[in-house]
Motif scaffolding. Structure first.
Motif, mmCIF file in Angstrom:
data_model
loop_
_atom_site.group_PDB
_atom_site.id
_atom_site.type_symbol
_atom_site.label_atom_id
_atom_site.label_comp_id
_atom_site.label_asym_id
_atom_site.label_seq_id
_atom_site.Cartn_x
_atom_site.Cartn_y
_atom_site.Cartn_z
ATOM 1 N N UNK B 59 0.723 -1.273 -0.068
ATOM 2 C CA UNK B 59 -0.027 0.049 0.136
ATOM 3 C C UNK B 59 0.628 1.256 0.001
ATOM 4 N N UNK B 171 -9.347 7.523 23.163
ATOM 5 C CA UNK B 171 -10.563 7.023 22.206
ATOM 6 C C UNK B 171 -11.827 7.538 22.853
ATOM 7 N N UNK B 173 -14.880 9.506 21.364
ATOM 8 C CA UNK B 173 -15.814 9.581 20.577
ATOM 9 C C UNK B 173 -16.557 8.376 20.170
ATOM 10 N N UNK B 174 -15.723 7.524 19.363
ATOM 11 C CA UNK B 174 -16.273 6.280 18.827
ATOM 12 C C UNK B 174 -16.956 5.329 19.817
ATOM 13 N N UNK B 222 -20.283 -5.964 11.677
ATOM 14 C CA UNK B 222 -19.025 -5.244 10.981
ATOM 15 C C UNK B 222 -18.296 -4.147 11.296
ATOM 16 N N UNK B 223 -18.935 -3.285 12.034
ATOM 17 C CA UNK B 223 -18.182 -2.125 12.802
ATOM 18 C C UNK B 223 -17.139 -3.006 13.838
ATOM 19 N N UNK B 226 -14.253 -4.808 11.902
ATOM 20 C CA UNK B 226 -13.557 -4.111 10.938
ATOM 21 C C UNK B 226 -12.812 -2.789 11.582
ATOM 22 N N UNK B 227 -13.284 -2.143 12.510
ATOM 23 C CA UNK B 227 -13.060 -1.069 13.216
ATOM 24 C C UNK B 227 -12.653 -1.103 14.809
ATOM 25 N N UNK B 230 -10.016 -4.029 15.506
ATOM 26 C CA UNK B 230 -8.451 -3.661 14.956
ATOM 27 C C UNK B 230 -7.847 -2.637 15.842
ATOM 28 N N UNK B 231 -8.884 -1.616 16.157
ATOM 29 C CA UNK B 231 -8.227 -0.320 16.919
ATOM 30 C C UNK B 231 -8.001 -0.701 18.117
ATOM 31 N N UNK B 234 -4.570 -2.675 18.152
ATOM 32 C CA UNK B 234 -3.245 -1.638 18.013
ATOM 33 C C UNK B 234 -3.028 -0.846 18.967
#
Lengths: 75, 419
Positions: B59, B171, B173-174, B222-223, B226-227, B230-231, B234
């Protein structure tokens, strides 16, 4: 010069490069992106291709909307 | 202490260096060197390499170096021939999150079960219902929805175990947004259940409600995968995942359970060692002198845990400092909440209630506030007390929760010992 976006690039990068991407995404129905903190965190993992899979938006819709704003999306 | 030693930065740097080397090798290939020529350098420079690293690097080649996509694709076959051997040869355990018992593994396991329930059973019964709204089908739908409500535990673990750590890394907000969506999904399932229980013949309404649940639940999966996950992967350290894994049992699992306890590869240190550094196990020695007596810390802790009520104490800055740990807590609390502000421990919908209450306590307008809620067979009496010192200064709030159903049921009198 064409502005190029990649399907699999994090939204965070795209918006950093072209701030107007954020408004276009909201226009397309990705409202969460406008919420505080979202871009800096979730935006690093979210990509256009994941977005269309999640929101069930047609790829063509996303492509043509971006095209109207002068963006080309690359695979 | 371990939080002070930031291992993450170190490994992150190592990673980019490695990616740099990988990139150079690819560029050499691109410039026409043969696979054999670069192979040795590759083996020397890079120990094990993950597929994720390769794709990250590809990438980077496209975006930073401006190598066209078609070129990178052409190189792909060459990459594989070099990388193939090393990815498979080098002893590299699959990512910890792939191992049974790791919280991420468990979350994904549950998601597969939820998918099966929603996309197969519920969707099938929803279709049948549109053709035949007989009580038999309604019963099946009710059964599916009751099962689906089990995802409350999946969401609760996310909200009470994973979110606190993400918040520690800034973190917010999410997590707030996702908590809000979780709540709306819970509400939608309950709403659909009550619509079905009092079915009035409106097929379309129920069809819509079910379709909404199905799409929201799938979108959440899905959220998460995929988000969110993984977040979290990390950001969080292995120790943090370990703590999450250990505290998961407290809240419970959804439709399935991890097959075994997760023991990370490196962890030779016994569980006790970890806990002792945390200061969670082994109540400190010593005594506490009160105005009205002296008791040991151990006695004090046992005493608080034997009270037939749940206690939670937040300090004057709204930070959760302590909760009692009796046998049957009414509302699950996990150690992860300690040190969190109370605003981050409540669903967004009820936060304003908590804030109003604390505001009244702090301003001295109130000293007590009571709530009572019937929950299944319990009648839960929740009391909040402003804690003030002798001068009347606000020092915090005590939450005092009790199941008073057995007390409310008392009648007449009892004057002799039970058998």
């Amino acid at each position: 010069m064409d502005k190029i976006l990649h399907w699999d690039e994090p939204i965070f990068n795209l918006v950093n490069r072209y701030p107007e991407v954020k408004d276009i995404m909201v226009e397309l129905g990705f409202h969460d992106i406008a919420k505080p903190g979202m871009l800096q965190t979730a935006g690093r993992f979210m990509t256009l291709s994941k977005g269309i899979a999640m929101k069930k938006v047609a790829m063509e819709t996303v492509e043509s909307t971006f095209l109207q704003h002068g963006f080309t999306i690359q695979k | 202490m371990s939080e002070l030693i930031n291992n993450r930065e170190h490994t992150a740097q190592e990673l980019t260096e490695r990616q740099q080397t990988l990139k150079e090798i690819i560029k050499e290939l691109h410039a026409g060197k043969s696979v054999e020529e670069v192979k040795a350098r590759f083996a020397e420079a890079v120990g094990g390499v993950s597929v994720a690293e390769i794709s990250a690097m590809e990438h980077a080649l496209m975006t930073e170096e401006g190598i066209p996509v078609s070129e990178v694709q052409r190189l792909c076959s060459v990459h594989t021939s070099i990388f193939k051997g090393s990815i498979e040869d080098i002893h590299r355990p699959s990512g910890p999150e792939e191992q049974p018992g790791h919280p991420v593994h468990t979350f994904k396991l549950e998601n597969r079960e939820i998918e099966r329930l929603v996309n197969f059973k519920l969707s099938l019964h929803a279709d049948q219902f549109q053709k035949d709204d007989s009580p038999k089908i309604i019963y099946k739908l009710l059964e599916d929805l009751s099962l689906l409500l089990d995802l409350d535990k999946h969401y609760s673990r996310k909200e009470n175990l994973v979110f606190p750590y993400l918040e520690r890394y800034g973190i917010f907000g999410p997590t707030k947004v996702m908590w809000g969506v979780d709540d709306s999904i819970r509400a939608a399932i309950k709403e659909a259940k009550s619509l079905l229980t009092e079915y009035n013949g409106d097929r379309e309404q129920i069809g819509k409600a079910l379709a909404h649940i199905m799409s929201e639940v799938n979108e959440m999966i899905f959220k998460e995968e995929n988000i969110l996950l993984p977040m979290a992967l990390s950001k969080l350290t292995e120790d943090e995942w370990l703590k999450i894994a250990r505290e998961s049992e407290e809240i419970g699992f959804c439709l399935t359970a991890p097959e075994r306890e997760w023991i990370p590869e490196r962890a030779e240190e016994p569980a006790e060692a970890l806990e002792q550094t945390e200061g969670t196990s082994g109540t400190p020695q010593g005594f506490v002198r009160f105005e009205t007596g002296i008791i040991s810390v151990q006695q004090l802790e046992l005493l608080l845990n034997h009270l037939p009520v749940d206690l939670t104490f937040i300090d004057e800055n709204d930070v959760v400092r302590y909760f009692s740990h009796g046998k049957e807590r009414i509302f699950a609390r996990t150690k992860a909440v300690i040190g969190r502000t109370v605003q981050n421990c409540h669903p967004p919908q009820s936060v304003h209630v908590v804030e109003k209450l604390l505001e009244d306590f702090k301003a001295g307008r109130k000293d007590v506030e009571d709530f009572w809620i019937p929950i299944k067979d319990k009648f839960v009496y929740i009391r909040y007390f402003a804690i003030r010192d002798a001068e009347g200064r606000y020092l915090g709030t005590l939450e005092f929760t009790q199941n008073i159903a057995p007390i409310r049921a008392l009648e007449g009198q009892k004057r002799i010992l039970s058998e």
